[in-house]
Design a protein around this motif. Structure first.
Motif, mmCIF file in Angstrom:
data_model
loop_
_atom_site.group_PDB
_atom_site.id
_atom_site.type_symbol
_atom_site.label_atom_id
_atom_site.label_comp_id
_atom_site.label_asym_id
_atom_site.label_seq_id
_atom_site.Cartn_x
_atom_site.Cartn_y
_atom_site.Cartn_z
ATOM 1 N N TYR A 33 30.296 45.890 55.528
ATOM 2 C CA TYR A 33 30.708 44.961 54.477
ATOM 3 C C TYR A 33 30.909 45.658 53.124
ATOM 4 O O TYR A 33 30.850 45.012 52.095
ATOM 5 N N SER A 34 31.183 46.940 53.152
ATOM 6 C CA SER A 34 31.415 47.646 51.900
ATOM 7 C C SER A 34 32.780 47.301 51.301
ATOM 8 O O SER A 34 33.009 47.546 50.115
ATOM 9 N N LEU A 35 33.679 46.775 52.092
ATOM 10 C CA LEU A 35 35.004 46.393 51.594
ATOM 11 C C LEU A 35 35.065 44.948 51.119
ATOM 12 O O LEU A 35 36.145 44.441 50.812
ATOM 13 N N LEU A 36 33.934 44.278 51.057
ATOM 14 C CA LEU A 36 33.911 42.877 50.639
ATOM 15 C C LEU A 36 34.439 42.675 49.212
ATOM 16 O O LEU A 36 35.210 41.739 48.981
ATOM 17 N N PRO A 37 34.088 43.517 48.236
ATOM 18 C CA PRO A 37 34.676 43.320 46.894
ATOM 19 C C PRO A 37 36.205 43.441 46.885
ATOM 20 O O PRO A 37 36.885 42.679 46.196
ATOM 21 N N LEU A 38 36.750 44.364 47.680
ATOM 22 C CA LEU A 38 38.208 44.476 47.775
ATOM 23 C C LEU A 38 38.806 43.216 48.382
ATOM 24 O O LEU A 38 39.847 42.717 47.923
ATOM 25 N N THR A 39 38.142 42.677 49.380
ATOM 26 C CA THR A 39 38.595 41.434 49.997
ATOM 27 C C THR A 39 38.597 40.299 48.980
ATOM 28 O O THR A 39 39.541 39.501 48.921
ATOM 29 N N LEU A 40 37.559 40.233 48.163
ATOM 30 C CA LEU A 40 37.488 39.175 47.156
ATOM 31 C C LEU A 40 38.562 39.341 46.084
ATOM 32 O O LEU A 40 39.123 38.352 45.602
ATOM 33 N N ILE A 41 38.852 40.564 45.709
ATOM 34 C CA ILE A 41 39.911 40.801 44.720
ATOM 35 C C ILE A 41 41.264 40.367 45.278
ATOM 36 O O ILE A 41 42.046 39.692 44.603
ATOM 37 N N LEU A 42 41.543 40.747 46.531
ATOM 38 C CA LEU A 42 42.806 40.335 47.143
ATOM 39 C C LEU A 42 42.872 38.819 47.324
ATOM 40 O O LEU A 42 43.929 38.212 47.172
ATOM 41 N N LEU A 43 41.726 38.202 47.632
ATOM 42 C CA LEU A 43 41.685 36.744 47.763
ATOM 43 C C LEU A 43 41.952 36.073 46.424
ATOM 44 O O LEU A 43 42.668 35.065 46.358
ATOM 45 N N SER A 44 41.409 36.618 45.342
ATOM 46 C CA SER A 44 41.659 36.020 44.031
ATOM 47 C C SER A 44 43.123 36.169 43.625
ATOM 48 O O SER A 44 43.700 35.258 43.023
ATOM 49 N N ILE A 45 43.742 37.287 43.988
ATOM 50 C CA ILE A 45 45.171 37.462 43.708
ATOM 51 C C ILE A 45 45.992 36.454 44.510
ATOM 52 O O ILE A 45 46.944 35.858 43.999
ATOM 53 N N THR A 46 45.588 36.246 45.769
ATOM 54 C CA THR A 46 46.278 35.257 46.603
ATOM 55 C C THR A 46 46.172 33.863 46.001
ATOM 56 O O THR A 46 47.155 33.117 45.946
ATOM 57 N N LEU A 47 44.979 33.501 45.536
ATOM 58 C CA LEU A 47 44.806 32.189 44.920
ATOM 59 C C LEU A 47 45.586 32.066 43.616
ATOM 60 O O LEU A 47 46.099 30.998 43.291
ATOM 61 N N LEU A 48 45.664 33.144 42.861
ATOM 62 C CA LEU A 48 46.452 33.133 41.633
ATOM 63 C C LEU A 48 47.921 32.863 41.946
ATOM 64 O O LEU A 48 48.582 32.050 41.279
ATOM 65 N N ILE A 49 48.431 33.510 42.968
ATOM 66 C CA ILE A 49 49.823 33.293 43.373
ATOM 67 C C ILE A 49 50.016 31.866 43.872
ATOM 68 O O ILE A 49 51.027 31.220 43.575
ATOM 69 N N MET A 50 49.024 31.346 44.609
ATOM 70 C CA MET A 50 49.116 29.955 45.067
ATOM 71 C C MET A 50 49.165 28.995 43.888
ATOM 72 O O MET A 50 49.913 28.012 43.907
ATOM 73 N N GLY A 51 48.362 29.268 42.856
ATOM 74 C CA GLY A 51 48.378 28.429 41.667
ATOM 75 C C GLY A 51 49.723 28.472 40.956
ATOM 76 O O GLY A 51 50.229 27.442 40.499
ATOM 77 N N LEU A 52 50.304 29.660 40.857
ATOM 78 C CA LEU A 52 51.620 29.786 40.225
ATOM 79 C C LEU A 52 52.689 29.049 41.018
ATOM 80 O O LEU A 52 53.551 28.368 40.440
#
Length: 85
Positions: A33-52
């Motif tokens: 689970y060392s890549l979890l922060p990267l996953t969260l960053i990509l998820l936040s970018i995805t949500l940002l795009i969904m909001g736009l």
């Protein structure tokens, strides 16, 4: 029936979603689970795009702001996770 328009935001949303899914599956299968922060960053970018996309589609500022706030909270959590480790 109106045909759906394929735009650049949808392309980015699909790309980031695929990356999130791949990294999540990799983390679950290997139990690394060392890549979890990267996953969260990509998820936040995805949500940002969904909001736009939602704002662009409906011109409703409320849902755009709600999704933006959720995206910023996830990004904050990811950065905090990186700084703690």
């Amino acid at each position: 029936m109106a045909e759906k328009k394929f735009d650049i935001l949808m392309l980015f949303q699909v790309i980031f979603t695929v990356f999130v899914i791949i990294i999540s599956i990799y983390g679950k299968v290997t139990e690394n689970y060392s890549l979890l922060p990267l996953t969260l960053i990509l998820l936040s970018i995805t949500l940002l795009i969904m909001g736009l996309r939602e704002y662009k589609r409906t011109k409703n500022l409320l849902w755009g702001i709600i999704i933006l706030c959720i995206s910023l909270y996830i990004l904050f959590s990811a950065i905090e996770g990186i700084m703690i480790n």
